[in-house]
Design a protein around this motif. Sequence first.
Motif, PDB file in Angstrom:
ATOM      1  N   ASN A  28     -18.369  -4.594  21.845  1.00 22.22           N
ATOM      2  CA  ASN A  28     -18.208  -5.814  21.055  1.00 22.22           C
ATOM      3  C   ASN A  28     -19.533  -6.583  20.948  1.00 22.22           C
ATOM      4  O   ASN A  28     -19.590  -7.791  21.170  1.00 22.22           O
ATOM      5  N   LEU A  29     -20.602  -5.846  20.643  1.00 15.48           N
ATOM      6  CA  LEU A  29     -21.935  -6.412  20.450  1.00 15.48           C
ATOM      7  C   LEU A  29     -22.451  -5.995  19.084  1.00 15.48           C
ATOM      8  O   LEU A  29     -21.967  -5.025  18.501  1.00 15.48           O
ATOM      9  N   THR A  30     -23.449  -6.715  18.595  1.00 19.49           N
ATOM     10  CA  THR A  30     -24.148  -6.223  17.412  1.00 19.49           C
ATOM     11  C   THR A  30     -25.158  -5.180  17.901  1.00 19.49           C
ATOM     12  O   THR A  30     -25.496  -5.147  19.092  1.00 19.49           O
ATOM     13  N   VAL A  31     -25.641  -4.362  17.001  1.00 21.05           N
ATOM     14  CA  VAL A  31     -26.629  -3.353  17.374  1.00 21.05           C
ATOM     15  C   VAL A  31     -27.904  -4.038  17.893  1.00 21.05           C
ATOM     16  O   VAL A  31     -28.507  -3.570  18.855  1.00 21.05           O
ATOM     17  N   GLU A  32     -28.267  -5.170  17.294  1.00 19.15           N
ATOM     18  CA  GLU A  32     -29.456  -5.903  17.741  1.00 19.15           C
ATOM     19  C   GLU A  32     -29.268  -6.413  19.174  1.00 19.15           C
ATOM     20  O   GLU A  32     -30.193  -6.334  19.988  1.00 19.15           O
ATOM     21  N   GLU A  33     -28.079  -6.937  19.490  1.00 19.67           N
ATOM     22  CA  GLU A  33     -27.802  -7.401  20.855  1.00 19.67           C
ATOM     23  C   GLU A  33     -27.856  -6.235  21.838  1.00 19.67           C
ATOM     24  O   GLU A  33     -28.414  -6.355  22.927  1.00 19.67           O
ATOM     25  N   LEU A  34     -27.286  -5.113  21.440  1.00 19.38           N
ATOM     26  CA  LEU A  34     -27.294  -3.928  22.286  1.00 19.38           C
ATOM     27  C   LEU A  34     -28.727  -3.480  22.582  1.00 19.38           C
ATOM     28  O   LEU A  34     -29.068  -3.207  23.728  1.00 19.38           O
ATOM     29  N   ARG A  35     -29.562  -3.442  21.554  1.00 20.33           N
ATOM     30  CA  ARG A  35     -30.963  -3.046  21.738  1.00 20.33           C
ATOM     31  C   ARG A  35     -31.692  -4.027  22.643  1.00 20.33           C
ATOM     32  O   ARG A  35     -32.522  -3.626  23.466  1.00 20.33           O
ATOM     33  N   GLY A  36     -31.401  -5.311  22.515  1.00 21.87           N
ATOM     34  CA  GLY A  36     -32.006  -6.318  23.381  1.00 21.87           C
ATOM     35  C   GLY A  36     -31.627  -6.084  24.831  1.00 21.87           C
ATOM     36  O   GLY A  36     -32.474  -6.146  25.728  1.00 21.87           O
ATOM     37  N   HIS A  37     -30.355  -5.785  25.087  1.00 17.41           N
ATOM     38  CA  HIS A  37     -29.902  -5.493  26.451  1.00 17.41           C
ATOM     39  C   HIS A  37     -30.561  -4.225  26.984  1.00 17.41           C
ATOM     40  O   HIS A  37     -30.917  -4.153  28.163  1.00 17.41           O
ATOM     41  N   ARG A  38     -30.739  -3.233  26.127  1.00 16.78           N
ATOM     42  CA  ARG A  38     -31.393  -1.987  26.567  1.00 16.78           C
ATOM     43  C   ARG A  38     -32.835  -2.252  26.967  1.00 16.78           C
ATOM     44  O   ARG A  38     -33.313  -1.726  27.981  1.00 16.78           O
ATOM     45  N   ARG A  39     -33.539  -3.072  26.186  1.00 18.21           N
ATOM     46  CA  ARG A  39     -34.926  -3.418  26.526  1.00 18.21           C
ATOM     47  C   ARG A  39     -34.979  -4.160  27.855  1.00 18.21           C
ATOM     48  O   ARG A  39     -35.840  -3.889  28.686  1.00 18.21           O
ATOM     49  N   GLU A  40     -34.060  -5.088  28.079  1.00 21.41           N
ATOM     50  CA  GLU A  40     -34.000  -5.822  29.345  1.00 21.41           C
ATOM     51  C   GLU A  40     -33.759  -4.866  30.502  1.00 21.41           C
ATOM     52  O   GLU A  40     -34.397  -4.985  31.544  1.00 21.41           O
ATOM     53  N   ASN A  41     -32.851  -3.932  30.323  1.00 24.67           N
ATOM     54  CA  ASN A  41     -32.534  -2.972  31.387  1.00 24.67           C
ATOM     55  C   ASN A  41     -33.715  -2.061  31.686  1.00 24.67           C
ATOM     56  O   ASN A  41     -33.945  -1.694  32.837  1.00 24.67           O
ATOM     57  N   GLU A  42     -34.486  -1.676  30.666  1.00 25.12           N
ATOM     58  CA  GLU A  42     -35.650  -0.821  30.881  1.00 25.12           C
ATOM     59  C   GLU A  42     -36.698  -1.550  31.728  1.00 25.12           C
ATOM     60  O   GLU A  42     -37.351  -0.946  32.555  1.00 25.12           O
ATOM     61  N   VAL A  43     -36.831  -2.845  31.530  1.00 27.37           N
ATOM     62  CA  VAL A  43     -37.786  -3.635  32.315  1.00 27.37           C
ATOM     63  C   VAL A  43     -37.393  -3.600  33.784  1.00 27.37           C
ATOM     64  O   VAL A  43     -38.221  -3.436  34.661  1.00 27.37           O
ATOM     65  N   TYR A  44     -36.096  -3.727  34.076  1.00 27.01           N
ATOM     66  CA  TYR A  44     -35.626  -3.692  35.449  1.00 27.01           C
ATOM     67  C   TYR A  44     -35.851  -2.322  36.085  1.00 27.01           C
ATOM     68  O   TYR A  44     -36.182  -2.222  37.247  1.00 27.01           O
ATOM     69  N   VAL A  45     -35.689  -1.277  35.309  1.00 24.16           N
ATOM     70  CA  VAL A  45     -35.862   0.087  35.836  1.00 24.16           C
ATOM     71  C   VAL A  45     -37.340   0.338  36.145  1.00 24.16           C
ATOM     72  O   VAL A  45     -37.675   0.931  37.159  1.00 24.16           O
TER      73      VAL A  45
END
Length: 47
Positions: A28-45
């Motif tokens: 239940n996200l937009t594709v842009e929101e999903l991509r933003g979350h993926r970028r945030e998660n990559e920073v943590y990794v």
Amino acid sequence: MNGRYIYLIWQALNLDKICELKAAEILNLTVEELRGHRRENEVYVVA
């Protein structure tokens, strides 16, 4: 939606078993929101 289900969707997305559009729809996200979350998660990794 429970945490395990969300985790499995993200895992499938990261393994290219599901496309971004479908994952965004399920989460239940937009594709842009999903991509933003993926970028945030990559920073943590990386950190």
